[in-house]
Each structure stands twice: as C-alpha cells, then as structure tokens.
Write a protein that holds these residues in place. Structure first.
Motif, PDB file in Angstrom:
ATOM      1  N   LEU A  35      61.482   3.730  43.952  1.00 18.85           N
ATOM      2  CA  LEU A  35      62.818   3.635  43.369  1.00 18.85           C
ATOM      3  C   LEU A  35      63.885   3.566  44.458  1.00 18.85           C
ATOM      4  O   LEU A  35      64.801   2.738  44.404  1.00 18.85           O
ATOM      5  N   ILE A  36      63.766   4.412  45.483  1.00 17.43           N
ATOM      6  CA  ILE A  36      64.754   4.413  46.567  1.00 17.43           C
ATOM      7  C   ILE A  36      64.645   3.130  47.386  1.00 17.43           C
ATOM      8  O   ILE A  36      65.658   2.556  47.807  1.00 17.43           O
ATOM      9  N   VAL A  37      63.416   2.653  47.622  1.00 20.37           N
ATOM     10  CA  VAL A  37      63.232   1.398  48.356  1.00 20.37           C
ATOM     11  C   VAL A  37      63.878   0.237  47.590  1.00 20.37           C
ATOM     12  O   VAL A  37      64.563  -0.615  48.176  1.00 20.37           O
ATOM     13  N   ALA A  38      63.677   0.206  46.266  1.00 20.58           N
ATOM     14  CA  ALA A  38      64.295  -0.846  45.463  1.00 20.58           C
ATOM     15  C   ALA A  38      65.817  -0.722  45.465  1.00 20.58           C
ATOM     16  O   ALA A  38      66.533  -1.735  45.499  1.00 20.58           O
ATOM     17  N   ALA A  39      66.321   0.518  45.437  1.00 23.16           N
ATOM     18  CA  ALA A  39      67.771   0.718  45.509  1.00 23.16           C
ATOM     19  C   ALA A  39      68.319   0.204  46.836  1.00 23.16           C
ATOM     20  O   ALA A  39      69.380  -0.440  46.879  1.00 23.16           O
TER      21      ALA A  39
ATOM     22  N   LEU B  35      68.181   3.380  53.902  1.00 25.30           N
ATOM     23  CA  LEU B  35      68.755   2.606  55.007  1.00 25.30           C
ATOM     24  C   LEU B  35      67.797   1.514  55.475  1.00 25.30           C
ATOM     25  O   LEU B  35      68.203   0.358  55.672  1.00 25.30           O
ATOM     26  N   LEU B  36      66.532   1.857  55.652  1.00 24.88           N
ATOM     27  CA  LEU B  36      65.550   0.870  56.113  1.00 24.88           C
ATOM     28  C   LEU B  36      65.378  -0.257  55.099  1.00 24.88           C
ATOM     29  O   LEU B  36      65.314  -1.441  55.463  1.00 24.88           O
ATOM     30  N   ALA B  37      65.294   0.104  53.816  1.00 29.85           N
ATOM     31  CA  ALA B  37      65.125  -0.923  52.781  1.00 29.85           C
ATOM     32  C   ALA B  37      66.352  -1.816  52.696  1.00 29.85           C
ATOM     33  O   ALA B  37      66.233  -3.038  52.530  1.00 29.85           O
TER      34      ALA B  37
END
Length: 698
Positions: free
Chosen positions: A333-337, A220-222
């Motif tokens: 990976l989650i930040v890039a997603a 959510l933050l990313a």
C-alpha cells in the motif's frame, strides 16, 4: 497462474487504452503521462482495498467478500471508450482523460490491481513456510511480458476492436481463476489458516512493526522510482513521438528492476549501483549542458541506462527493507502510494510549477538522495530520536525553519532561472498540457543573421529573420527552394484567383508568408500557447494581413475540427491543404490514417493539392502517405530539399498528393528534388484500428 495473468492483463490494458484514446487528445506525450498517473492512482486504490480486506475481515470471509467485485467487473466488459468523450475544444483535457479512463476501465483495473497483494496474503496464510515475495517477482514478470508483447506482437497483428475483445476474454478467464481462490479461502478450515507454523516462521512474523522512519523511506523510494520513470518517458517521447513501443521501454526497465530486486538479494549490489548512479549524473550533465545531438539509438540507450540504475537503486533498497509477511499488504500500500505521489509530481505539479522540462534531472537527483537516505536509515532514526523524540517544540521549530528556507529559495531560484534564460537569449518559455515551448534569439550581434526561433523540445517549429528586408521570407522547412514552396507555386500558377489554404499546425506561422491579397488561410492548431507566441514574437501573421490576406485560426485537434465542419455541411473546399502538425519529431499517427485521408479528400477541392510534411530524424513516413494517396486513387510524389545554413533553411521532405494528376506535372522542384519511392510499401495501410511505427524506423 492467477497472479501472472492478472499482471499480464494489467499492463496490456494500459497500452491498449492509451493507444485508443491518444488520437482524441492531439496525440501528445501528455496523454500517455496522464494514463500512467491514472493507473498508478488506481493501483493504489486496489492495494488499499486488499489491505482493508486482509486486515479487517476474518480469513474465511475475505474470499466471500471478494466475489462481489469480481462478478461486477464482468458486467463492465467489453472495454471500449465511447466517442462521446472526444473533446470539443483546445482546453486542458487532463481531467477529461481521467474521467474517461475511470468509466471505461476503472472497475476491471481495480480488481486486477488488488489481485497481487491479495493472493500473496492468502498464499502466506495457506503456505506459512513459503515466502510470498517470490510471487511479487512473478507478478512483475507477467507485467513485463504484457508490455513487451504489445508493440511487437499484438499491435502489428490485431486491430483495436479485436485487441479489446481478446483482452475482455482474458479478464473473464482471470475472474474464473480468482473465484477459485476465493472459494478455497471460504472453505479452508481454521486449522488450515495459521498465522504461524514453525518456530523460525514465528520469529519472522513476530518481528516489530516497521517504524515511521522505515515507512517514510518506503514512500520516498517508491515516489522517486515512479518520478524517474515518468520523467524519462516524457523525455524520450518528446524527442521522437508518443507511441506504444516507446512507452514500453521505460516501463519494462522499471518492472525489470522490481523482478531482479525482489527475486533474490544477489541481483542487487549496492557498490555497483552506486558507481552507475554517479556515472548517470555525468551523462545527464553532459547531455543537458553540452546540448549534444546524438542519434536515436545512443540517445535511448543513455536514457535507459540512467533509468535502470535509478530504479535498481530505489527498488533494491525497498527489497532490503521489506517487512515480515504479516505487514505485506501495508508495505504494498505504501509503495503504491509512493508511486502515485511520484506520478502526480511529474504529471500534475511539474507542468504547473516549471516552464521547461526540468523534472528529469530533478528526479535523477532525488533518486540519488533517496538511495543515500535509505542506506543510512539507522543513523537517521537515531538522530531523529535523540533530537526530536519528546521535544515537540524543537521539532516544530525545525519544520518551520525548513518551510522558511524553502519559501526563500523559491523566489531566489526564480530570479536565477530568469537570469539563465537571458544568458541563453531566451525571450519566453511556456508550458501546458501539450508541451513546453521556447522562443529564443540567435546571432543577435549580426543584423543580417539575427533571427528568432520557436522550439518544442528539440523540434523547431519556426524561424524568422529580424531584418525588415528579410522578415517576410520564410525559413526553416518552408523557405524558398523547399518542397512546400514548389507545391504552392504550382497551384497558384493554375489558379486565376486567390487561394484557399488550410494549414494543420501553426508553428511560428511561417506559411502565412505565402498568403497574399485575395488569399484565405486558416490554421488548425490545438495548442493555444503556440498561437499566442506566434502572434507575439513573430510577424508572419501581421505581414500577411497587411498584404490583404484573410487569416483565421480554428482551435482544437485538426481532425476533430474537420469532422465537425464536414458534419455541419458548411465546408469551403481548400485549394491547398497542408499537414504540418508535429508532435515531437513526427506527425501524429491519427492524422495519417485512411479515415483521416477520407476527411482530407472531402475538404480538398477536386483539383486541389494535399502537402504533407514528413521531415523526421527517426521515421520514414513518406511510404505511409503514398499508400494512403494511392488508396484514394490520387497521384503523389516526394520532394526533398537540402539544408542552407546561410538562409536558415533546414533539410526538409514533403509529399504532394492530388486527385488531379496533371497538377503534379506543374510542380517544378527548383532547389528541391523529386525523390524516388521505395520499391515496396511498409505493410498494411494505416487505419484508426491499426498502425505500427516499427517498420518505419530509420
């Protein structure tokens, strides 16, 4: 060195390739937005590759496996987009741009994007007592340097082919450095590859795997940080012009927030960020509801402050929630997603769902909401555990209720939006790849002043009075006393027959008001919505046809259409060629280069006249046009007219250029005045390989 160079090249290539393909697709802000989306998605792919490599292969095999994509990326050099990708019509080019980028820079960019998390994971294994997150800050510093050096050093100094060659050499150096790392991993002894080393580090590595709530908050933050970046970029470029030095500012602030937040915790202060976020809401509300008109400096500063506050909030909470190094690649990976999700929402979803640019305030509110949720992560986790863990029926009911509420809110918000538009005297709104258009009414209660207006952002593309006695008289930048009126009057006086007129950029079709019996006028327009709105809400076209003029529209980017016409050899020379295609506040750069003026020369009759509309709040384009005209051996003069509120005429500036010097003496300015040229030209003439707007800022 490897991490820094990879990040530097990663962001340099974004600006380089964006500038290279911008002219092919109309020079609109959406081209850069699509490029950003592509690079975010490919960044996600690179992070996924790094995640799988680190978590699925033994450490000694990871380096060996990475050698293959490194060497393959060298086979794709040098990077240079093929001209076969140029569009042939005015259809939405989003997927064409994505395919072009994939073929041109996809391979090298994928390898570069995987480098940051991969090298950090390898470093964490080779140096287990050292935090790898400082390398993340270093990576963002390299990205920031790559961004800032492009518009201020690279773009003003080097031609595009030289830029591409230099970048390709830099990528080759990066591959050599990365091969050294890969070989080091393959040669490392098992004793050199511990997962833990000290008791403190063992406790750190043995920490629990991040739960679903934490991973969701990462995403959510990313996503919110990415969405506010793209929405801010779109907001700035639609009011000025889509060029690299305006792309750089938002992206630089975005990266700066990553550097500060991941370097040291003391850079992020929740209380300070909270107050600045609250102030940002008031700034945006004042700008949107008050419709204030401010200069370029204060306008960009306000957007920059809001963007930095939002990014510090999102990325500060991300840094506070970062996991132990063993989960580093999953975190990235989650930040890039999240970044890809935010980019897709702004670039693909928003234009399809919203008719106007409302994604900017929505992204701002989403950042505030995400920041509040992240601060109360523990409370949220406990509430979810108490209410829904082990209660699938309750969870399903809550999800169904949320979907029902959302489905009910959509038509309600649509009705509310239509009511708001009616209250603002908006007749129609339209949005596509080329931007958001709006047709509105003014002074509806006064028949003598009642008029319609076509706008794109804050740029007016045409005005027409609704009084039958006044509707045939053009207004805005084209009315009696304007520079273009003086040019057309001079050419008509030198002709004994009808004029052949070409107009690049249709707007509301106001220039059709000057077409009469025997005249042939062709509009070159890239945006199909412009043609539709001009024909539906304005009568300039129909009135000209009634007077006996022949009107036509050629769809597509004017430069590409002219190239096809001239290549086919069926060109009818124009007596007057008008360049009036505006993207945001200025004519796109690719319509003002030496190569494009060579097309104008071939399209124009030997005694014809080229009229270029250079009115702009932020840029002084007349010296550029003068340089190009003199490069062809033409004479040129600049005409400026004052505003006249009673006749809805705006202040306007035009440059007239012609190979027939005697024609310039026939121009009688009337209400306009001939403006003296500045004492010197703004540096090198613009070409397809070289241009810079920095010297032209007002």
């Amino acid at each position: 060195m490897t991490v820094f160079l990879s990040a530097f090249l990663l962001f340099q290539v974004q600006l380089l390739i964006g500038k290279a393909i911008l002219p092919w697709f109309g020079g609109t802000a959406a081209v850069w937005m699509t490029c950003l989306l592509f690079f975010q998605v490919l960044l996600l792919c690179g992070y996924l590759y790094a995640y799988l490599l680190v978590n699925r292969l033994p450490p000694r095999w990871q380096g060996l496996a990475h050698l293959a994509p490194l060497l393959l990326s060298l086979l794709l050099l040098p990077i240079a987009p093929s001209e076969t990708w140029k569009p042939s019509g005015a259809a939405d080019p989003t997927w064409r741009i994505l395919a072009l980028l994939t073929v041109t820079v996809g391979g090298p960019f994928l390898v570069l994007s995987a480098t940051g998390p991969l090298i950090q994971a390898w470093s964490a294994r080779l140096h287990p007592g050292r935090s790898p997150y400082r390398l993340y800050a270093l990576s963002n510093a390299g990205s920031l340097l790559g961004l800032l050096s492009y518009p201020f050093l690279v773009e003003p100094s080097l031609r595009l082919p030289v830029q591409m060659s230099a970048w390709s050499i830099g990528h080759a150096v990066f591959v050599l450095l990365c091969i050294g790392w890969a070989v080091r991993m393959t040669r490392a002894q098992p004793a050199q590859l511990p997962v833990v080393a000290t008791s403190n580090h063992a406790a750190f590595e043995a920490s629990d795997r991040p739960d679903a709530v934490t991973r969701t908050i990462w995403l959510l933050l990313a996503a919110c940080g990415s969405a506010i970046l793209l929405a801010t970029t779109n907001q700035i470029t639609q009011d000025v012009t889509p060029v690299p030095f305006l792309w750089v500012l938002p992206l630089s602030l975005y990266l700066l927030s990553f550097i500060l937040c991941f370097d040291r915790r003391r850079w992020y202060r929740r209380q300070v960020v909270g107050w600045v976020l609250a102030a940002s809401l008031f700034i945006v509300a004042f700008a949107y509801l008050g419709r204030m008109s401010i200069g370029l400096g204060p306008q960009v500063a306000a957007y920059a402050l809001v963007l930095l506050a939002c990014c510090m909030a999102c990325h500060g909470e991300l840094a506070a929630l970062k996991p132990a190094p063993r989960h580093l690649t999953a975190f990235y990976l989650i930040v890039a997603a999240g970044g890809a999700v935010g980019g897709a929402l702004v670039t693909l979803v928003a234009p399809a769902v919203f008719k106007t640019l409302v994604e900017y305030p929505l992204a701002l509110f989403a950042c505030c909401a995400a920041w509040s949720v992240a601060r109360r992560r523990d409370v949220l986790r406990e509430a979810l555990r108490r209410r829904f863990v082990g209660r699938p029926a309750r969870l399903a009911a809550a999800a169904a209720g949320g979907l029902l509420l959302a489905s009910a809110a959509i038509p309600f918000s649509g009705l509310a939006w239509r009511g708001y538009l009616r209250s603002r005297s908006v007749l129609e709104v339209s949005r596509n790849f080329y931007g958001a258009l709006q047709v509105g009414e003014e002074d509806r209660g006064d028949p003598s002043r009642h008029r319609r207006r076509l706008t794109h952002g804050s740029t007016v593309h045409g005005v027409q009075f609704q009084d039958p006695l006044l509707r045939t008289i053009p207004a805005s930048y084209y009315g009696p006393g304007s520079g273009i009126e003086a040019c057309l009057r001079a050419v008509r006086g030198a002709r004994a027959q009808g004029l052949r007129i070409g107009v690049i950029g249709m707007g509301a079709g106001e220039l059709a008001a000057y077409a009469g019996r025997g005249d042939a006028l062709t509009f070159y327009e890239i945006n199909p919505d412009v043609v539709r709105l001009a024909r539906r809400w304005f009568t300039y076209w129909d009135d000209a046809v009634e007077r006996g003029a022949r009107l036509d529209v050629e769809m597509g980017d004017a430069r590409l259409v002219l190239e096809r016409e001239l290549k086919g050899g069926t060109v009818e020379p124009c007596d007057v060629l008008v360049v009036d295609a505006f993207t945001s506040d200025a004519i796109p750069v690719h319509l003002l280069t030496a190569e494009c003026f060579a097309l104008y020369r071939r399209k124009l009759a030997g005694d014809g006249l080229l009229a270029v509309h250079v009115s702009s709040l932020f840029l002084n384009l007349s010296p550029v046009v003068r340089q190009q005209a003199e490069g062809l051996g033409w004479g040129a003069l600049c005409l400026s007219s004052p505003a006249d509120a009673d006749h809805a005429r705006f202040e306007n500036d035009w440059v007239a250029a012609t190979p027939d010097a005697s024609l310039l003496t026939e121009i009688q300015p009337g209400l306009a005045r001939i403006v003296p040229w500045p004492p010197s030209a703004p540096g090198r003439p613009w070409t397809d390989d070289f241009s810079s707007l920095l010297p032209l800022l007002k």
